[in-house]
Design a protein around this motif. Structure first.
Motif, mmCIF file in Angstrom:
data_model
loop_
_atom_site.group_PDB
_atom_site.id
_atom_site.type_symbol
_atom_site.label_atom_id
_atom_site.label_comp_id
_atom_site.label_asym_id
_atom_site.label_seq_id
_atom_site.Cartn_x
_atom_site.Cartn_y
_atom_site.Cartn_z
ATOM 1 N N TRP A 396 0.841 -1.208 0.000
ATOM 2 C CA TRP A 396 0.000 0.000 0.000
ATOM 3 C C TRP A 396 0.873 1.256 0.000
ATOM 4 O O TRP A 396 0.645 2.188 -0.771
ATOM 5 N N ASN A 397 1.914 1.252 0.869
ATOM 6 C CA ASN A 397 2.771 2.438 0.978
ATOM 7 C C ASN A 397 3.645 2.648 -0.250
ATOM 8 O O ASN A 397 3.737 3.758 -0.780
ATOM 9 N N GLN A 398 4.306 1.589 -0.698
ATOM 10 C CA GLN A 398 5.324 1.744 -1.726
ATOM 11 C C GLN A 398 4.775 1.689 -3.150
ATOM 12 O O GLN A 398 5.305 2.360 -4.039
ATOM 13 N N VAL A 399 3.750 0.901 -3.378
ATOM 14 C CA VAL A 399 3.240 0.745 -4.738
ATOM 15 C C VAL A 399 1.996 1.605 -4.971
ATOM 16 O O VAL A 399 1.954 2.435 -5.887
ATOM 17 N N ILE A 400 0.990 1.434 -4.127
ATOM 18 C CA ILE A 400 -0.280 2.131 -4.359
ATOM 19 C C ILE A 400 -0.163 3.623 -4.044
ATOM 20 O O ILE A 400 -0.412 4.481 -4.898
ATOM 21 N N LEU A 401 0.252 3.946 -2.815
ATOM 22 C CA LEU A 401 0.425 5.360 -2.475
ATOM 23 C C LEU A 401 1.693 5.926 -3.109
ATOM 24 O O LEU A 401 1.703 7.059 -3.607
ATOM 25 N N GLY A 402 2.757 5.118 -3.090
ATOM 26 C CA GLY A 402 4.036 5.602 -3.597
ATOM 27 C C GLY A 402 3.989 6.009 -5.052
ATOM 28 O O GLY A 402 4.712 6.918 -5.472
ATOM 29 N N GLN A 403 3.146 5.345 -5.854
ATOM 30 C CA GLN A 403 3.061 5.677 -7.267
ATOM 31 C C GLN A 403 1.721 6.331 -7.626
ATOM 32 O O GLN A 403 1.357 6.403 -8.796
ATOM 33 N N ALA A 404 1.026 6.799 -6.588
ATOM 34 C CA ALA A 404 -0.235 7.534 -6.777
ATOM 35 C C ALA A 404 -1.224 6.744 -7.627
ATOM 36 O O ALA A 404 -1.869 7.275 -8.534
ATOM 37 N N VAL A 405 -1.364 5.460 -7.309
ATOM 38 C CA VAL A 405 -2.317 4.602 -8.020
ATOM 39 C C VAL A 405 -3.716 4.880 -7.481
ATOM 40 O O VAL A 405 -3.955 4.793 -6.273
ATOM 41 N N THR A 406 -4.651 5.199 -8.366
ATOM 42 C CA THR A 406 -5.991 5.598 -7.918
ATOM 43 C C THR A 406 -7.102 4.663 -8.388
ATOM 44 O O THR A 406 -8.252 4.870 -8.041
ATOM 45 N N SER A 407 -6.766 3.642 -9.177
ATOM 46 C CA SER A 407 -7.820 2.746 -9.673
ATOM 47 C C SER A 407 -7.307 1.314 -9.767
ATOM 48 O O SER A 407 -6.102 1.060 -9.832
ATOM 49 N N ARG A 408 -8.260 0.398 -9.801
ATOM 50 C CA ARG A 408 -7.939 -1.029 -9.911
ATOM 51 C C ARG A 408 -7.178 -1.317 -11.195
ATOM 52 O O ARG A 408 -6.199 -2.068 -11.200
ATOM 53 N N SER A 409 -7.582 -0.714 -12.281
ATOM 54 C CA SER A 409 -6.924 -0.959 -13.563
ATOM 55 C C SER A 409 -5.477 -0.445 -13.549
ATOM 56 O O SER A 409 -4.589 -1.066 -14.123
ATOM 57 N N GLU A 410 -5.250 0.689 -12.888
ATOM 58 C CA GLU A 410 -3.879 1.202 -12.770
ATOM 59 C C GLU A 410 -3.011 0.243 -11.967
ATOM 60 O O GLU A 410 -1.849 -0.012 -12.317
#
Length: 755
Positions: A396-410
């Motif tokens: 969550w910290n490094q991939v999702i938040l770290g790369q500003a991922v905002t959707s399932r497809s991203e």
């Protein structure tokens, strides 16, 4: 010859680099007399009984009376222009006058002064302490040898590199690293750096390109006039003494006082260079990276047009360091520079951005430890056993938040570099579902993490930048005319927040921080300037700057000389790293090759105890042994907060005042500073103890749980623990003591005798 005639007033008195190091060693009474001397001499050199005399056989070297026993040596640059090069006892001034050498270096064009007797005594006649005998070369360099160190180079080659001519015969006699470092301590700085690089095994041509070429005179000056002393001043490490306070700050503020005015030529080039885009300066602890950043801020501010805005941002990763940067910048540049600079740490900056967009936000901030507890609770409630809370928290910290991922497809397409364990598309779907539930959990409880705030701030700034770019394109399409209706709707013309951004301790910023910063300044020359060392990374923020829009390729430089600590301490600290690989913030590896100090001292003390209770007694014993060092110049760092509390209580009961280091800095001005290793980032002390360096504490026992389940994380955690110990070990200037109880940390193995 004594000066006579009409009294002169308002003369210029300058100080040559390294002269201050000799002056600061004078005892207090002589130093007081020197302060009075320079004050009176600047007003009228013919008054006050200075007995100003030209030394026999020298056309420019003069002596002046400081007090009954001491004399100042000065080079006369012009009728009313004097360069102070030394302060000596009067019995040493007129002996062997041929030992005083001064002139203009034919390569660098700078003024150099050498007292051959002092240099020779510092090098060839140095008496080693017992701890310095049989110590291998700095940074694990070559062992001492009886063969001359520089036998492979001709006199002409050394001269072409800019080695001071009068020193070349002495250089020929050097056979050990200790002799070399003794010479480097008293020789002109450029000579010292050239010789140290050659001794490190750097090829001759690389030394020419990396050390000499940046400070060599330019082509039009190749035939420089070695008698033009006024022209040489612009190329020299000198400072005009304008008032008593400025001189006092140089002599009494330690390294920072020197660095205010005596930047190394290599550092000065980095400060004043014009870069076509983002630039990075790396280097080990104590090499002056932060000083370069502060001077860079002053340089950028002085290039600004007049105004009251703050178009320069100076930022770092925590409150303590930001407060220190503010204090130093005020001391360096004064209130005029400070008024044009926004100084804040990155999380505070992100909070400001988010608060502008959502002023009613009343959520409570939690740190990563509290967030991990929430992950564990969620997994228990959901009955989820496929992934651990630690794995999901990192994802969550490094991939999702770290790369500003905002959707399932991203999330399905985003890169997971450095995460170690690969996940399938089906597994990604499950992880994303849990991440959504976790985010909703925090929302319901009115909580948010600092990483969430940084990610949101990055998205807000990216959107702001997109609007700026769109409006700019529309103006260009209209031939530069503004759309008043659109511009008025935004209340003001939309601009980037900053023109220049300077980042200190860059290795500890997260990807979201970098995305936010990149969007805050237009891509232009001198837009982002960052300093950092990944060997000192103490947070798990792995970044590749190029992927975040911060392109530093071709604009990276590295500093190698440590001015903070002794080579004995430095060598021990580097060995703690044990040749582990560290990145350079841009996809390649970083190195400390050539990293060394010219300072000497005692080897670190290493002592074990049977229990923590006995170890605390060792700490008390060591602090008492340092009785002649001011308490506020000594410190103790430990692995945990509980140990801080226990040790503070023990010291207080033994009559030693403790002062805890908080996120905002030390709680008071008196006493021994105590804190966890994290608190010592950016701090400096004369003497320091690292206590509790035991297996199970450094690194903590839980780290090894990842060795088989998540080898990538296991490696990252070991890197962090090594870096934390490395940072702590490089804080002291004069003395380092390391203690443990039970089994010593595995990281100390290179420093301890084999079992």
């Amino acid at each position: 010859m004594t000066v006579t005639g009409t009294p002169r007033t308002g003369v210029t008195l300058r100080l040559l680099d390294k002269a201050d190091k000799e002056i600061v060693r004078l005892d207090r009474a002589v130093l007081g007399a020197f302060y009075k001397f320079q004050h009176d001499f600047r007003r009228n050199p013919d008054a006050g009984g200075f007995q100003l005399k030209q030394l026999e056989g020298h056309d420019r070297l003069w002596s002046a009376r400081v007090n009954r026993e001491w004399r100042a040596l000065m080079i006369r640059l012009g009728d009313d222009d004097w360069l102070l090069v030394s302060v000596k006892h009067r019995s040493h001034v007129h002996q062997n006058l041929g030992r005083f050498n001064y002139g203009i270096n034919h390569i660098t064009g700078a003024i150099e002064y050498v007292d051959l007797q002092v240099v020779e005594e510092g090098a060839l006649r140095r008496e080693l302490t017992p701890e310095q005998v049989d110590v291998p070369g700095p940074s694990g360099g070559p062992e001492p040898t009886e063969k001359p160190l520089f036998a492979a180079y001709t006199d002409e080659q050394l001269a072409d590199l800019g080695v001071a001519g009068p020193l070349i015969p002495l250089v020929r006699k050097l056979t050990t690293d200790d002799e070399l470092l003794g010479l480097a301590e008293y020789a002109p700085r450029h000579t010292g750096e050239v010789l140290l690089r050659l001794r490190d095994g750097v090829p001759y041509q690389e030394v020419m390109e990396q050390v000499t070429a940046p400070v060599a005179v330019t082509e039009p000056e190749k035939n420089l006039d070695t008698d033009d002393w006024q022209a040489a001043l612009d190329r020299s490490q000198t400072v005009v003494i304008t008032d008593d306070e400025s001189l006092q700050s140089i002599l009494e503020e330690g390294d920072f006082g020197r660095w205010k005015v005596f930047l190394h030529p290599t550092q000065e080039k980095l400060v004043h260079r014009r870069y076509s885009g983002p630039a990075r300066v790396g280097g080990g602890p104590g090499t002056g990276k932060t000083i370069v950043a502060l001077h860079r801020v002053c340089h950028l501010v002085r290039q600004l047009p007049p105004g009251r805005t703050r178009p320069v941002l100076l930022t770092t990763f925590n409150r303590n360091l930001a407060a220190d940067l503010r204090s130093r910048l005020l001391s360096l540049g004064g209130p005029e520079v400070l008024a044009r600079v926004d100084i804040t740490h990155v999380d505070q900056l992100a909070t400001r951005i988010v608060s502008e967009a959502d002023p009613g936000n009343a959520k409570r901030r939690i740190d990563d430890t509290a967030a991990l507890r929430e992950w564990r609770a969620l997994l228990v409630e959901a009955g989820e056993t496929r992934w651990s809370a630690e794995f999901l928290s990192d994802e969550w910290n490094q991939v999702i938040l770290g790369q500003a991922v905002t959707s399932r497809s991203e999330y399905f397409t985003v890169r997971r570099a450095g995460r170690g364990r690969s996940v399938t598309r089906v597994e990604r779907a499950g992880i994303w579902q849990l991440a959504e539930r976790f985010t909703q959990r925090l929302e319901t409880k009115g909580l948010e993490t600092h990483r969430q705030v940084a990610e949101r701030a990055a998205r807000l700034e990216a959107a702001r930048r997109a609007r700026i770019d769109r409006l700019s394109e529309e103006r260009e399409e209209r031939g530069g005319l503004e759309n008043r209706h659109v511009e008025a709707g935004s209340s003001a013309r939309l601009n980037h927040r900053y023109r220049h951004i300077v980042v200190d301790e860059a290795q500890d910023l997260s990807p979201a921080h970098w995305k936010m910063l990149r969007a805050m300044a237009p891509a232009a020359p001198d837009d982002i300037f960052l300093v950092g060392d990944t060997h000192q990374r103490i947070y798990d923020n792995q970044v590749t700057l190029g992927s975040l829009g911060v392109h530093i390729r071709g604009r990276s430089s590295r500093l190698t000389l440590s001015y903070r600590t002794t080579r004995e301490i430095l060598r021990a600290a580097v060995r703690v790293l044990d040749d582990a690989d560290y990145d350079d913030l841009d996809g390649s590896t970083d190195t400390l090759a050539g990293y060394r100090s010219v300072l000497h001292g005692r080897s670190p003390s290493l002592r074990g105890a049977r229990s923590w209770d006995e170890e605390m007694d060792l700490v008390v014993e060591q602090l008492r042994a340092w009785h002649d060092v001011p308490r506020e110049s000594t410190a103790v760092c430990v692995p945990t907060n509980d140990m801080v509390t226990q040790l503070a209580d023990r010291l207080a009961r033994r009559g030693i005042t403790p002062t805890e280091i908080t996120p905002d800095g030390p709680r008071g001005d008196q006493g021994v500073h105590i804190g966890t290793m994290y608190r010592f980032k950016g701090l400096e002390y004369r003497c320091l103890i690292i206590a509790g360096v035991a297996e199970g504490l450094v690194p903590r026992a839980s780290v090894d749980a990842w060795e088989h389940t998540d080898p990538s994380r296991h490696q990252r955690e070991l890197h962090r623990a090594r870096s934390l110990l490395f940072v702590a070990a490089t804080r002291p200037r004069d003395a380092l003591a390391i203690t443990w109880h039970g089994e010593p940390s595995r990281f100390l193995a290179p420093l301890l005798p084999p079992r």
